[in-house]
Structures are given as C-alpha cells and as structure tokens.
Design a protein around this motif. Structure first.
Motif, PDB file in Angstrom:
ATOM      1  N   ALA A   1       0.830  -1.206   0.000  1.00 31.90           N
ATOM      2  CA  ALA A   1       0.000   0.000   0.000  1.00 31.90           C
ATOM      3  C   ALA A   1       0.866   1.258   0.000  1.00 31.90           C
ATOM      4  N   LEU A   2       1.952   1.249   0.800  1.00 31.76           N
ATOM      5  CA  LEU A   2       2.859   2.399   0.819  1.00 31.76           C
ATOM      6  C   LEU A   2       3.566   2.573  -0.526  1.00 31.76           C
ATOM      7  N   LYS A   3       3.971   1.462  -1.141  1.00 33.97           N
ATOM      8  CA  LYS A   3       4.645   1.547  -2.447  1.00 33.97           C
ATOM      9  C   LYS A   3       3.698   2.077  -3.516  1.00 33.97           C
ATOM     10  N   VAL A   4       2.453   1.625  -3.486  1.00 30.80           N
ATOM     11  CA  VAL A   4       1.479   2.109  -4.465  1.00 30.80           C
ATOM     12  C   VAL A   4       1.261   3.607  -4.296  1.00 30.80           C
ATOM     13  N   ASP A   5       1.192   4.059  -3.028  1.00 35.31           N
ATOM     14  CA  ASP A   5       1.020   5.490  -2.776  1.00 35.31           C
ATOM     15  C   ASP A   5       2.221   6.284  -3.287  1.00 35.31           C
ATOM     16  N   SER A   6       3.447   5.758  -3.057  1.00 35.87           N
ATOM     17  CA  SER A   6       4.639   6.449  -3.545  1.00 35.87           C
ATOM     18  C   SER A   6       4.680   6.463  -5.071  1.00 35.87           C
ATOM     19  N   LEU A   7       4.295   5.358  -5.703  1.00 38.44           N
ATOM     20  CA  LEU A   7       4.276   5.306  -7.161  1.00 38.44           C
ATOM     21  C   LEU A   7       3.272   6.295  -7.738  1.00 38.44           C
ATOM     22  N   GLU A   8       2.133   6.425  -7.081  1.00 32.52           N
ATOM     23  CA  GLU A   8       1.142   7.400  -7.550  1.00 32.52           C
ATOM     24  C   GLU A   8       1.688   8.816  -7.473  1.00 32.52           C
ATOM     25  N   ARG A   9       2.395   9.120  -6.372  1.00 29.74           N
ATOM     26  CA  ARG A   9       2.992  10.444  -6.236  1.00 29.74           C
ATOM     27  C   ARG A   9       4.055  10.675  -7.304  1.00 29.74           C
ATOM     28  N   GLU A  10       4.880   9.667  -7.560  1.00 28.89           N
ATOM     29  CA  GLU A  10       5.914   9.802  -8.593  1.00 28.89           C
ATOM     30  C   GLU A  10       5.297   9.992  -9.974  1.00 28.89           C
ATOM     31  N   LEU A  11       4.228   9.250 -10.271  1.00 30.11           N
ATOM     32  CA  LEU A  11       3.564   9.406 -11.565  1.00 30.11           C
ATOM     33  C   LEU A  11       2.989  10.810 -11.731  1.00 30.11           C
ATOM     34  N   VAL A  12       2.420  11.331 -10.645  1.00 30.57           N
ATOM     35  CA  VAL A  12       1.884  12.689 -10.716  1.00 30.57           C
ATOM     36  C   VAL A  12       2.999  13.699 -10.958  1.00 30.57           C
ATOM     37  N   MET A  13       4.123  13.528 -10.250  1.00 30.14           N
ATOM     38  CA  MET A  13       5.255  14.448 -10.433  1.00 30.14           C
ATOM     39  C   MET A  13       5.816  14.367 -11.850  1.00 30.14           C
ATOM     40  N   TRP A  14       5.945  13.135 -12.376  1.00 28.20           N
ATOM     41  CA  TRP A  14       6.446  12.979 -13.745  1.00 28.20           C
ATOM     42  C   TRP A  14       5.479  13.592 -14.763  1.00 28.20           C
ATOM     43  N   GLN A  15       4.194  13.440 -14.521  1.00 24.11           N
ATOM     44  CA  GLN A  15       3.216  14.019 -15.432  1.00 24.11           C
ATOM     45  C   GLN A  15       3.301  15.541 -15.428  1.00 24.11           C
ATOM     46  N   ARG A  16       3.460  16.111 -14.250  1.00 24.19           N
ATOM     47  CA  ARG A  16       3.603  17.562 -14.164  1.00 24.19           C
ATOM     48  C   ARG A  16       4.907  18.021 -14.805  1.00 24.19           C
ATOM     49  N   HIS A  17       5.960  17.220 -14.655  1.00 26.58           N
ATOM     50  CA  HIS A  17       7.232  17.556 -15.298  1.00 26.58           C
ATOM     51  C   HIS A  17       7.099  17.545 -16.816  1.00 26.58           C
ATOM     52  N   LEU A  18       6.430  16.533 -17.360  1.00 27.80           N
ATOM     53  CA  LEU A  18       6.220  16.482 -18.810  1.00 27.80           C
ATOM     54  C   LEU A  18       5.359  17.645 -19.282  1.00 27.80           C
ATOM     55  N   ASP A  19       4.380  18.012 -18.456  1.00 30.28           N
ATOM     56  CA  ASP A  19       3.555  19.167 -18.822  1.00 30.28           C
ATOM     57  C   ASP A  19       4.398  20.437 -18.890  1.00 30.28           C
ATOM     58  N   ASN A  20       5.331  20.577 -17.967  1.00 23.01           N
ATOM     59  CA  ASN A  20       6.213  21.747 -17.998  1.00 23.01           C
ATOM     60  C   ASN A  20       7.114  21.738 -19.221  1.00 23.01           C
ATOM     61  N   VAL A  21       7.599  20.530 -19.608  1.00 21.88           N
ATOM     62  CA  VAL A  21       8.419  20.436 -20.819  1.00 21.88           C
ATOM     63  C   VAL A  21       7.613  20.879 -22.036  1.00 21.88           C
ATOM     64  N   ASN A  22       6.365  20.438 -22.116  1.00 19.00           N
ATOM     65  CA  ASN A  22       5.509  20.850 -23.229  1.00 19.00           C
ATOM     66  C   ASN A  22       5.256  22.352 -23.205  1.00 19.00           C
ATOM     67  N   ARG A  23       5.112  22.917 -21.993  1.00 14.09           N
ATOM     68  CA  ARG A  23       4.914  24.356 -21.890  1.00 14.09           C
ATOM     69  C   ARG A  23       6.140  25.122 -22.393  1.00 14.09           C
ATOM     70  N   VAL A  24       7.354  24.614 -22.038  1.00 16.25           N
ATOM     71  CA  VAL A  24       8.577  25.274 -22.491  1.00 16.25           C
ATOM     72  C   VAL A  24       8.676  25.216 -24.011  1.00 16.25           C
ATOM     73  N   LEU A  25       8.373  24.049 -24.596  1.00 19.95           N
ATOM     74  CA  LEU A  25       8.464  23.904 -26.051  1.00 19.95           C
ATOM     75  C   LEU A  25       7.453  24.773 -26.780  1.00 19.95           C
ATOM     76  N   SER A  26       6.313  24.957 -26.161  1.00 14.21           N
ATOM     77  CA  SER A  26       5.269  25.762 -26.806  1.00 14.21           C
ATOM     78  C   SER A  26       5.352  27.233 -26.442  1.00 14.21           C
ATOM     79  N   GLY A  27       6.304  27.615 -25.584  1.00 18.13           N
ATOM     80  CA  GLY A  27       6.482  29.012 -25.225  1.00 18.13           C
ATOM     81  C   GLY A  27       5.543  29.504 -24.162  1.00 18.13           C
ATOM     82  N   ARG A  28       4.867  28.632 -23.466  1.00 19.00           N
ATOM     83  CA  ARG A  28       3.951  29.040 -22.401  1.00 19.00           C
ATOM     84  C   ARG A  28       4.693  29.049 -21.059  1.00 19.00           C
ATOM     85  N   PRO A  29       4.186  29.796 -20.080  1.00 21.75           N
ATOM     86  CA  PRO A  29       4.839  29.812 -18.758  1.00 21.75           C
ATOM     87  C   PRO A  29       4.717  28.457 -18.076  1.00 21.75           C
TER      88      PRO A  29
END
Length: 287
Positions: A84-112
């Motif tokens: 249960a703890l590992k699943v919770d940590s994996l969910e947090r990591e997936l959310v962080m990675w998703q937000r990181h990818l969103d930021n990469v897309n924002r940089v490529l598209s010129g958005r803040p």
C-alpha cells in the motif's frame, strides 16, 4: 388452549427428578442428584457458552487463528501494508512525472511553466530522523581514513616529478656541522650540533613511514616525499609524529637529543636519500 399448554410446559420444566446410583450387589443407594429439566438446560447452556467463549479467546489471541482458511498471517499483513505504501509512492511519482512532462511541453510551446512544489513523504516521520553518523558510516570513514593514512601516494600524480636539484629543502635545524657526509666512512648524513631542546623541522612535505627508538640512534623518524626522496632524522630525544601522519614542509616533527656520553651537546643526524641511494645533504640543504 395455548395458555394451558404453555403452563403445562413450564410445569414440566420445573418438575423435580431424582438421579440415583445404586450398589448392584445389595441395591444400596450410593449417590443421588435432584434436578429438573430447567436445571439441565441451564447447565448445558452455560457449558456451551463457556466452550464457545474459550474457543473464541483461544483463536483470537494465539497463532491458531492463522490455520483458519482465508485468515492472513503476519507476513501477509506486512506485505499488504508495504504494498500500500509503495502504491502510494508510485502514484505520487507518476503525478510528479506528469507535471514535469507538462512543464516540458509548456517550455516547447512558449507558455509559462508551472511551479512544482516538493512535498515531504507523509509516511515517514522526519522529526525523528537522526542526522548524526550511523555505525556503518563511522566504520566506513575509519576504514577509508586508515587506508589513506598509510598511503604514500598523497601527492598529485598528474604533476611531473622534478629533479632533486630543483627541490627547495627546509633546514631541519640550525647548527654547526660536526661530521660531514662521508659514505666511505659510513657517515651517510650530516651530524649537526644544535642548541638543546631545538625543534627538528621537516625538510619537505611528506608522510612519516617510520618513527621509533634504538640504542644506536635514539629516537629517529623517517619521512617519504614525492619524487623518491626520503629524509632521515636521528639522535632525537623524542618524536612528535606517528607513523602514517602527513607533515608539511617546515613542520616540527621531533626534538633534538644527546647521543652517548655527550650529555651537554644536542645532536642531530640528518640523512638525505634519493632513489634509494644516500646523497650529500650539504649540496641541497643550507645549514
């Protein structure tokens, strides 16, 4: 009609009966017990309740409960919590990675970009963390320091070794030369007459490879330097450094002493070795 049957049933339950035990040989009554149907029901009911309660306690507070089909044992429960703890940590990591990818897309598209805040793991008690050295860390540090302490290659290996002619030696002690260098006569160094209790200084930066006392030389100390240079200091009253210690040029390493019957004279025998061969220190050191 129903009430009369009910009264008859209650009356039957309270009817007294006699349970007797007789001696078969003379028909003498040995033991008897008076009871009713109600008494029998109460006794057997109480026994049944006690048995059920005892079995429940036995199963609940003993390892016997693990033999019940479908009941998880302690290892299974630990694995469930850990997963249960590992699943919770994996969910947090997936959310962080998703937000990181969103930021990469924002940089490529010129958005803040979006500011990502790092939140501490709630499953860990950070207040109880001990930031001091652990036992394993202390053992590793002691091992590494011990290995480096006796390692002679303490100098920068990228530097090309200079010839001994280009090396600047510190004077180990200021004094008068009593015996100059004479390899043929067995005088492998320079014997100096110095003031009593004079400090002996290291001629170069290096590592102490030997320090001890002998009947012939008193306290002596040997230092290994870079470029296959070794300096030897003999006739000391005591040494200030231990084997394996690093010394700087001009650092005090010993105190001069006396030799033999010359009680009023402080002596120092200084030897200079290069590539395993003794050389005349007067050619490189100013006394």
């Amino acid at each position: 009609m129903a009430e009369s049957k009910k009264k008859k049933l209650i009356t039957k339950l309270h009817h007294k009966y006699r349970l007797s035990i007789y001696n078969d040989s003379n028909l003498e009554e040995v033991w008897f017990l008076r009871l009713s149907r109600m008494n029998v029901l109460l006794v057997f009911g109480s026994l049944l309740i006690l048995i059920i309660f005892g079995v429940t306690i036995l199963i609940s507070f003993t390892p016997l409960r693990e033999f019940i089909p479908g009941y998880p044992d302690k290892n299974t429960r630990k694995n469930i919590v850990a997963n249960a703890l590992k699943v919770d940590s994996l969910e947090r990591e997936l959310v962080m990675w998703q937000r990181h990818l969103d930021n990469v897309n924002r940089v490529l598209s010129g958005r803040p970009t979006e500011v990502i805040e790092s939140k501490p793991d709630t499953t860990k008690k950070y207040k109880n963390l001990k930031l001091g050295r652990s036992k394993e860390d202390s053992l590793l540090r002691a091992k590494v320091e011990a290995e480096e302490k006796y390692k002679l290659s303490v100098f920068n290996d990228n530097k090309k070794p200079q010839g001994i002619a280009g090396v600047r030696f510190f004077t180990p002690a200021k004094g008068k030369i009593l015996k100059p260098y004479n390899a043929q006569a067995g005088q492998l160094g320079v014997t100096l007459s110095v003031a009593p209790n004079e400090l002996v200084l290291a001629s170069l930066e290096g590592t102490v490879v030997d320090a001890g006392w002998s009947m012939e030389n008193g306290y002596s100390i040997i230092i290994q330097h870079s470029g296959n240079v070794v300096t030897v200091y003999k006739y000391n009253s005591r040494v200030l450094k231990k084997i394996g210690e690093k010394v700087r040029a001009g650092e005090a390493i010993a105190v001069v002493g006396t030799k033999g019957e010359q009680k009023n004279t402080a002596l120092l025998l200084f030897e200079l070795w290069y590539n395993g061969v003794p050389i005349n220190p007067q050619q490189y050191v100013i006394f």
